[in-house]
Design a protein around this motif. Structure first.
Motif, mmCIF file in Angstrom:
data_model
loop_
_atom_site.group_PDB
_atom_site.id
_atom_site.type_symbol
_atom_site.label_atom_id
_atom_site.label_comp_id
_atom_site.label_asym_id
_atom_site.label_seq_id
_atom_site.Cartn_x
_atom_site.Cartn_y
_atom_site.Cartn_z
ATOM 1 N N GLU A 1 0.829 -1.203 0.000
ATOM 2 C CA GLU A 1 0.000 0.000 0.000
ATOM 3 C C GLU A 1 0.870 1.264 0.000
ATOM 4 O O GLU A 1 0.578 2.230 -0.707
ATOM 5 C CB GLU A 1 -0.907 0.004 1.237
ATOM 6 C CG GLU A 1 -1.962 -1.092 1.221
ATOM 7 C CD GLU A 1 -2.631 -1.270 2.571
ATOM 8 O OE1 GLU A 1 -3.799 -1.693 2.597
ATOM 9 O OE2 GLU A 1 -1.989 -0.987 3.611
ATOM 10 N N ALA B 1 2.343 1.791 -3.424
ATOM 11 C CA ALA B 1 1.307 2.265 -4.348
ATOM 12 C C ALA B 1 1.042 3.757 -4.141
ATOM 13 O O ALA B 1 0.954 4.533 -5.105
ATOM 14 C CB ALA B 1 0.022 1.463 -4.153
ATOM 15 N N GLN B 2 0.950 4.164 -2.872
ATOM 16 C CA GLN B 2 0.686 5.574 -2.568
ATOM 17 C C GLN B 2 1.842 6.467 -3.016
ATOM 18 O O GLN B 2 1.625 7.539 -3.597
ATOM 19 C CB GLN B 2 0.452 5.746 -1.069
ATOM 20 C CG GLN B 2 -0.858 5.149 -0.571
ATOM 21 C CD GLN B 2 -0.973 5.195 0.942
ATOM 22 O OE1 GLN B 2 -0.203 5.876 1.621
ATOM 23 N NE2 GLN B 2 -1.939 4.462 1.482
ATOM 24 N N TRP C 1 0.518 4.411 -8.038
ATOM 25 C CA TRP C 1 0.035 3.217 -8.741
ATOM 26 C C TRP C 1 -1.210 2.674 -8.045
ATOM 27 O O TRP C 1 -1.458 2.960 -6.871
ATOM 28 C CB TRP C 1 1.098 2.113 -8.738
ATOM 29 C CG TRP C 1 2.392 2.470 -9.393
ATOM 30 C CD1 TRP C 1 2.610 3.378 -10.374
ATOM 31 C CD2 TRP C 1 3.680 1.898 -9.092
ATOM 32 N NE1 TRP C 1 3.931 3.414 -10.726
ATOM 33 C CE2 TRP C 1 4.624 2.517 -9.956
ATOM 34 C CE3 TRP C 1 4.135 0.923 -8.208
ATOM 35 C CZ2 TRP C 1 5.979 2.200 -9.949
ATOM 36 C CZ3 TRP C 1 5.482 0.598 -8.188
ATOM 37 C CH2 TRP C 1 6.387 1.229 -9.049
ATOM 38 N N SER C 2 -1.967 1.867 -8.778
ATOM 39 C CA SER C 2 -3.059 1.125 -8.148
ATOM 40 C C SER C 2 -2.450 -0.078 -7.415
ATOM 41 O O SER C 2 -1.310 -0.477 -7.677
ATOM 42 C CB SER C 2 -4.057 0.640 -9.194
ATOM 43 O OG SER C 2 -3.474 -0.393 -9.985
ATOM 44 N N ILE C 3 -3.246 -0.662 -6.510
ATOM 45 C CA ILE C 3 -2.760 -1.844 -5.786
ATOM 46 C C ILE C 3 -2.480 -2.987 -6.756
ATOM 47 O O ILE C 3 -1.481 -3.706 -6.620
ATOM 48 C CB ILE C 3 -3.784 -2.284 -4.713
ATOM 49 C CG1 ILE C 3 -3.747 -1.314 -3.523
ATOM 50 C CG2 ILE C 3 -3.487 -3.694 -4.220
ATOM 51 C CD1 ILE C 3 -2.455 -1.338 -2.717
ATOM 52 N N ASP C 4 -3.361 -3.153 -7.748
ATOM 53 C CA ASP C 4 -3.144 -4.227 -8.725
ATOM 54 C C ASP C 4 -1.856 -4.013 -9.515
ATOM 55 O O ASP C 4 -1.098 -4.961 -9.768
ATOM 56 C CB ASP C 4 -4.334 -4.315 -9.685
ATOM 57 C CG ASP C 4 -5.564 -4.918 -9.028
ATOM 58 O OD1 ASP C 4 -5.399 -5.584 -7.979
ATOM 59 O OD2 ASP C 4 -6.682 -4.723 -9.548
ATOM 60 N N GLN C 5 -1.602 -2.759 -9.917
ATOM 61 C CA GLN C 5 -0.353 -2.448 -10.620
ATOM 62 C C GLN C 5 0.857 -2.763 -9.731
ATOM 63 O O GLN C 5 1.831 -3.367 -10.182
ATOM 64 C CB GLN C 5 -0.299 -0.957 -10.984
ATOM 65 C CG GLN C 5 -1.060 -0.558 -12.232
ATOM 66 C CD GLN C 5 -0.947 0.950 -12.435
ATOM 67 O OE1 GLN C 5 -1.310 1.746 -11.568
ATOM 68 N NE2 GLN C 5 -0.447 1.345 -13.590
ATOM 69 N N THR C 6 0.772 -2.353 -8.485
ATOM 70 C CA THR C 6 1.881 -2.546 -7.550
ATOM 71 C C THR C 6 2.130 -4.024 -7.307
ATOM 72 O O THR C 6 3.283 -4.479 -7.275
ATOM 73 C CB THR C 6 1.586 -1.842 -6.211
ATOM 74 O OG1 THR C 6 1.194 -0.490 -6.470
ATOM 75 C CG2 THR C 6 2.791 -1.850 -5.314
#
Length: 235
Positions: free
Chosen positions: A57, A60-61, A65-70
């Motif tokens: 998380e 991502a922040q 990025w989105s969580i899925d991307q990360t």
């Protein structure tokens, strides 16, 4: 012969690189004549410990990025770790400043347990989801490898080893470390990043050959950059 290793306990390639070096040493017939010294390095000295969010998380922040991307981006690192017999779980890993963890490693080095402490902290962060900045956690982890709990507690409540950590980081700048892990063999050969296995094996042989001949080499010869985390926190 001494091998000095600059690394951080929240750097994935530092754990992977540790395993690669260990594999090279296992093949080296004079392994018992090689001393490993762990040096402190902080990828983000200003990091605020926040166990309420996980590393996935946080990444991502910070990257937008989105969580899925990360999750997709970090899956490659997870697979690299698996190849070395390691289990990474970024969804359990807790965001933590690593200064106290490095102080604990220096404390352990005084008791000839620096390597054991380094390994335990890496596993605690990457596999077990432990907060490596929490005093109670650090006391527990130190006790697991045979260190005295009350002495660890006293050390953490003081500023002991602050200067030692800072000195390691200052020294890394003097020799041009721009990312970790960074391995220095006999102060003559360097390996930057989690290089292919053969780079560790070949550099170990070269360094030993120089060491055995007792030649003085002024310039650190560094193998090309491998997978690493840089001083801006990019992994």
């Amino acid at each position: 012969m001494k091998i000095e290793i600059w690394s951080d306990v929240v750097c994935p390639f530092c754990y992977i690189g540790k395993r690669k070096l260990e594999k090279a040493l296992d093949k080296f017939p004079l392994k018992d004549q090689v001393e490993i010294e762990w040096k402190s390095f902080q990828l983000n000295p200003e990091e605020k410990t926040n166990p309420s969010i996980n590393t996935l998380e946080h990444l991502a922040q910070s990257k937008g990025w989105s969580i899925d991307q990360t999750r997709e981006i970090t899956s490659n690192v997870v697979e690299m770790a698996k190849e070395q017999g390691l289990e990474f779980d970024f969804e359990k890993a807790k965001v933590a400043n690593t200064k106290n963890a490095h102080r604990l490693i220096h404390f352990a080095k005084k008791h000839r347990k620096g390597g054991e402490m380094k390994e335990r902290l890496l596993k605690a962060y990457f596999s077990d989801g432990e907060n490596v900045d929490d005093p109670n956690t650090l006391i527990k982890l130190g006790a697991e490898i045979g260190l005295n709990e009350s002495e660890i507690k006293s050390m953490l409540a003081s500023n002991q080893f602050d200067d030692a950590v800072d000195q390691d980081i200052y020294e890394s700048r003097l020799i041009g470390v721009r990312g970790v892990p960074f391995f220095v063999l006999d102060r003559k050969y360097g390996i930057s990043g989690a290089q292919p296995d053969e780079v560790f094996e070949e550099t170990l042989e070269k360094a030993w050959s120089e060491f055995a001949k007792n030649n003085s080499v002024l310039e650190i010869k560094t193998a090309e950059n491998g997978e690493s985390c840089d001083i801006d926190g990019n992994c």
